[in-house]
Design a protein around this motif. Sequence first.
Motif, PDB file in Angstrom:
ATOM      1  N   TYR A   1       0.863  -1.289   0.154  1.00 11.91           N
ATOM      2  CA  TYR A   1      -0.151   0.227   0.100  1.00 11.91           C
ATOM      3  C   TYR A   1       0.788   1.167   0.073  1.00 11.91           C
ATOM      4  CZ  TYR A   1      -4.066   2.694   1.192  1.00 11.91           C
ATOM      5  OH  TYR A   1      -4.993   3.770   1.451  1.00 11.91           O
ATOM      6  N   PRO A   2       0.577   2.246  -0.908  1.00  7.80           N
ATOM      7  CA  PRO A   2       1.567   3.290  -1.136  1.00  7.80           C
ATOM      8  C   PRO A   2       1.549   4.252   0.342  1.00  7.80           C
ATOM      9  CG  PRO A   2      -0.221   3.615  -2.481  1.00  7.80           C
ATOM     10  CD  PRO A   2      -0.463   2.455  -1.852  1.00  7.80           C
ATOM     11  N   ILE A   3       2.660   4.675   0.857  1.00  7.91           N
ATOM     12  CA  ILE A   3       2.595   5.586   2.050  1.00  7.91           C
ATOM     13  C   ILE A   3       3.825   6.425   2.045  1.00  7.91           C
ATOM     14  CG2 ILE A   3       3.475   3.891   3.657  1.00  7.91           C
ATOM     15  CD1 ILE A   3       1.925   5.438   5.635  1.00  7.91           C
ATOM     16  N   THR A   4       3.797   7.800   1.967  1.00 13.42           N
ATOM     17  CA  THR A   4       5.168   8.548   1.997  1.00 13.42           C
ATOM     18  C   THR A   4       5.763   8.099   3.258  1.00 13.42           C
ATOM     19  OG1 THR A   4       3.585  10.308   1.030  1.00 13.42           O
ATOM     20  CG2 THR A   4       5.534  10.915   2.201  1.00 13.42           C
ATOM     21  N   PRO A   5       7.235   7.959   3.279  1.00 18.06           N
ATOM     22  CA  PRO A   5       7.901   8.424   1.917  1.00 18.06           C
ATOM     23  C   PRO A   5       8.306   6.986   1.387  1.00 18.06           C
ATOM     24  CG  PRO A   5       9.270   8.359   4.043  1.00 18.06           C
ATOM     25  CD  PRO A   5       8.059   7.939   4.506  1.00 18.06           C
TER      26      PRO A   5
ATOM     27  N   ALA B   1      10.903   2.566   4.687  1.00 15.48           N
ATOM     28  CA  ALA B   1      11.430   3.956   4.650  1.00 15.48           C
ATOM     29  C   ALA B   1      11.056   4.678   5.990  1.00 15.48           C
ATOM     30  CB  ALA B   1      10.685   4.589   3.477  1.00 15.48           C
ATOM     31  N   ASN B   2      11.979   4.796   7.025  1.00 11.46           N
ATOM     32  CA  ASN B   2      11.577   5.347   8.203  1.00 11.46           C
ATOM     33  C   ASN B   2      10.907   6.638   8.332  1.00 11.46           C
ATOM     34  OD1 ASN B   2      14.487   3.422   9.240  1.00 11.46           O
ATOM     35  ND2 ASN B   2      12.512   2.790   9.676  1.00 11.46           N
ATOM     36  N   ARG B   3       9.914   6.705   9.106  1.00 15.11           N
ATOM     37  CA  ARG B   3       9.202   8.014   9.553  1.00 15.11           C
ATOM     38  C   ARG B   3       8.572   7.856  10.841  1.00 15.11           C
ATOM     39  NH1 ARG B   3       3.412   8.746   5.865  1.00 15.11           N
ATOM     40  NH2 ARG B   3       2.554   9.780   7.960  1.00 15.11           N
ATOM     41  N   ALA B   4       8.545   9.506  11.190  1.00 15.12           N
ATOM     42  CA  ALA B   4       7.890   9.651  12.496  1.00 15.12           C
ATOM     43  C   ALA B   4       6.459   8.863  12.505  1.00 15.12           C
ATOM     44  CB  ALA B   4       7.949  10.954  12.780  1.00 15.12           C
ATOM     45  N   LEU B   5       6.212   8.741  13.806  1.00 13.25           N
ATOM     46  CA  LEU B   5       4.687   8.253  13.875  1.00 13.25           C
ATOM     47  C   LEU B   5       3.839   9.358  14.418  1.00 13.25           C
ATOM     48  CD1 LEU B   5       4.926   4.557  15.965  1.00 13.25           C
ATOM     49  CD2 LEU B   5       3.767   5.067  13.614  1.00 13.25           C
ATOM     50  N   SER B   6       2.730   9.496  14.211  1.00 20.42           N
ATOM     51  CA  SER B   6       1.811  10.473  14.466  1.00 20.42           C
ATOM     52  C   SER B   6       1.466  10.033  16.149  1.00 20.42           C
ATOM     53  CB  SER B   6       0.524  10.527  13.739  1.00 20.42           C
ATOM     54  OG  SER B   6       0.954  10.658  12.550  1.00 20.42           O
ATOM     55  N   GLY B   7       0.975  11.043  16.815  1.00 22.46           N
ATOM     56  CA  GLY B   7       0.897  12.619  16.535  1.00 22.46           C
ATOM     57  C   GLY B   7       2.072  13.527  17.347  1.00 22.46           C
TER      58      GLY B   7
ATOM     59  N   ILE C   1       5.093  13.566   8.339  1.00 23.61           N
ATOM     60  CA  ILE C   1       5.679  12.603   7.199  1.00 23.61           C
ATOM     61  C   ILE C   1       7.076  12.375   7.152  1.00 23.61           C
ATOM     62  CG2 ILE C   1       3.447  13.071   5.726  1.00 23.61           C
ATOM     63  CD1 ILE C   1       5.579  14.757   3.913  1.00 23.61           C
ATOM     64  N   TRP C   2       7.703  12.997   8.381  1.00 25.43           N
ATOM     65  CA  TRP C   2       9.211  13.119   7.944  1.00 25.43           C
ATOM     66  C   TRP C   2       9.976  12.014   8.741  1.00 25.43           C
ATOM     67  CZ3 TRP C   2       5.777  17.301   8.085  1.00 25.43           C
ATOM     68  CH2 TRP C   2       5.750  18.191   7.045  1.00 25.43           C
ATOM     69  N   ASN C   3      11.165  12.094   8.491  1.00 23.02           N
ATOM     70  CA  ASN C   3      11.962  11.060   8.968  1.00 23.02           C
ATOM     71  C   ASN C   3      12.217  11.168  10.543  1.00 23.02           C
ATOM     72  OD1 ASN C   3      15.565  10.569   9.041  1.00 23.02           O
ATOM     73  ND2 ASN C   3      14.183   8.715   8.898  1.00 23.02           N
ATOM     74  N   ASP C   4      12.255   9.806  11.226  1.00 24.03           N
ATOM     75  CA  ASP C   4      12.841   9.474  12.417  1.00 24.03           C
ATOM     76  C   ASP C   4      12.518   7.846  12.538  1.00 24.03           C
ATOM     77  OD1 ASP C   4      10.671   8.848  14.020  1.00 24.03           O
ATOM     78  OD2 ASP C   4      10.739  10.880  14.742  1.00 24.03           O
ATOM     79  N   HIS C   5      13.270   7.398  13.562  1.00 21.76           N
ATOM     80  CA  HIS C   5      13.009   5.902  13.845  1.00 21.76           C
ATOM     81  C   HIS C   5      11.872   5.482  14.711  1.00 21.76           C
ATOM     82  CE1 HIS C   5      17.593   5.448  12.445  1.00 21.76           C
ATOM     83  NE2 HIS C   5      16.930   6.127  11.348  1.00 21.76           N
ATOM     84  N   SER C   6      11.124   6.530  14.866  1.00 23.31           N
ATOM     85  CA  SER C   6       9.901   5.936  15.883  1.00 23.31           C
ATOM     86  C   SER C   6       8.986   4.871  15.444  1.00 23.31           C
ATOM     87  CB  SER C   6       9.057   7.179  16.434  1.00 23.31           C
ATOM     88  OG  SER C   6       8.561   7.945  15.261  1.00 23.31           O
TER      89      SER C   6
ATOM     90  N   PHE D   1      12.973  10.135   3.052  1.00 25.61           N
ATOM     91  CA  PHE D   1      13.431  11.431   2.219  1.00 25.61           C
ATOM     92  C   PHE D   1      14.950  11.748   2.185  1.00 25.61           C
ATOM     93  CE2 PHE D   1       8.933  12.451   3.529  1.00 25.61           C
ATOM     94  CZ  PHE D   1       8.630  12.663   2.378  1.00 25.61           C
ATOM     95  N   THR D   2      15.590  11.543   3.391  1.00 23.64           N
ATOM     96  CA  THR D   2      17.014  11.907   3.780  1.00 23.64           C
ATOM     97  C   THR D   2      17.669  10.422   2.534  1.00 23.64           C
ATOM     98  OG1 THR D   2      16.884  10.951   5.613  1.00 23.64           O
ATOM     99  CG2 THR D   2      17.388  13.235   5.636  1.00 23.64           C
ATOM    100  N   LEU D   3      17.230   9.573   2.828  1.00 21.56           N
ATOM    101  CA  LEU D   3      17.934   8.583   1.751  1.00 21.56           C
ATOM    102  C   LEU D   3      16.705   8.188   0.675  1.00 21.56           C
ATOM    103  CD1 LEU D   3      19.421   5.501   3.883  1.00 21.56           C
ATOM    104  CD2 LEU D   3      20.492   7.337   2.002  1.00 21.56           C
TER     105      LEU D   3
END
Lengths: 392, 97
Positions: free
Chosen positions: A28-32, A107-113, A117-122, A170-172
Amino acid sequence: MAKRIGMEVSIAASEAVKLADVDLIAAYPITPQTHIVEHLSEVVADGELDAAFVPVESEHSAMSCCIGSSAAGARTFTATSSQGLALMHEILFIAPAMRLPIVMVVANRALSGPISIWNDHSDIMSEQDIAWIQTFAENGQEVFDLVLHAFRVAEDSKVLLPVIVNLDGFTLSHVIEPIEILDKAEVDKYLPPYKPKVRLDPRKPVSMGMVGIPEIYTEAKKATDEALINSKKVVLKAWKEFGDLFGRYYNPVESYKTEGAEVILITMGSISETAMTAIDKMREKGMPVGLVRFRLWKPFPAPEFKKAIAGVQTLAVVDRALSPGGACGPVAEEIKAALYAERGRPKVYNFIAGLGGRDVTVENFEEIVSKAFTYAKKRPKQLYEMIGVREI
Amino acid sequence: MAKIDAVMGWKKLDLGCVIRQPGSSRTFKTGDWRSQRPVVDRDKCIKCGLCWVYCPDLAMVPAEEGYYKVNLDYCKGCGICAKECPKDAITMVLEED
Ligand code: SF4
Ligand code: SF4
């Protein structure tokens, strides 16, 4: 022959999947992560890859579909990020329990909230106990190489476990890098066809995914844990063979300028490259500082890690995820636990940085290292601290 | 619970706990946690078979002369058969009685 070309890292990841000649992709497509899945759906639609592409209605379905596919003996791939990974959560545990060698790129991204949509390892650090093999890529070339390595390790008859390749969103995922793309013949030399030991086949019926009554659940968990721990031998062997074939050698833990270091920075993923620039700068100023970074995260490479930091008194561990209300971030937690019983263990200071896409700069690393030097003399009041947070 | 499985160590488990023998769940007797068991009064029974239809564990089985009897290896004592029997021919009795 392998070609070195400028390519978006997401496309390189899907090219590796294509070269691995997978049988089924359910995603299923999801950013990023989107470009990976988008490109794969294209190569399947264009007839470049003879595979089933299942455009599922959710990540929960994606992982369920992958489990069915892998149980039927098909080489299976999926990719996700953040909320998508969280939505897979309950199914993630089932793949290793059934010993299914699914390969997934996260593709690692932060969890809400708040929504980010941006990167971290959460996202991935919330999946510590799923019993998948996990690697972290530092650059685009590693992403390409680690995806092939993932299939090779997952499907090894001594392993038969799913593998996650983590790459920073994103960064990668969205940057264009010079990447050496192997050709099909080279990949075929490295990655033999998948031969399942047992699979769903009406001619030879078996039952998979049965109930584990209290008399057997503990034993089943022990068996999976042992398989994960023992997979490290194959992880290392598959890296060695990759290096022998293609000249790029990988280790579970990498060291950079650790000789004579008094403080060692610990990182994972793409920020390691910024960290190395910071180390160069600090070394030029005469500061005794080095870097150790994890490529293999699960199974936790404890002996390799202990060797890499041997003799150093101070570790500055950078976490890209917060463990709210806990003792420290998830990476520091693992490191502290692994070192606790060691004689003369180093002091471990934990810094949370780069949450929700905030850049981790050379200056941030300099600040972290200088704090670690200070804390080595005067103990900090807090168990961990957040770098760059506005205290107003 | 199942005594055969209780002694199995983790090293003996098949890959991913796969089961290669079709129908092997038959050897797994699930009735041992029952606290009550159904007793059929054949004087009242009209052999309608509703107990057989309603039993969720197929533990009420056809017996001689068209009657139905309980298979205690799998009966969990839920009492559905007793509730559904149109002739109140089934009584639930405590296991220790
Ligand atoms: S008590 Fe429940 S399980 Fe037992 S025979 Fe009746 S319906 Fe079946
Ligand atoms: S439901 Fe009652 S009457 Fe009908 S067969 Fe069963 S015991 Fe007999």
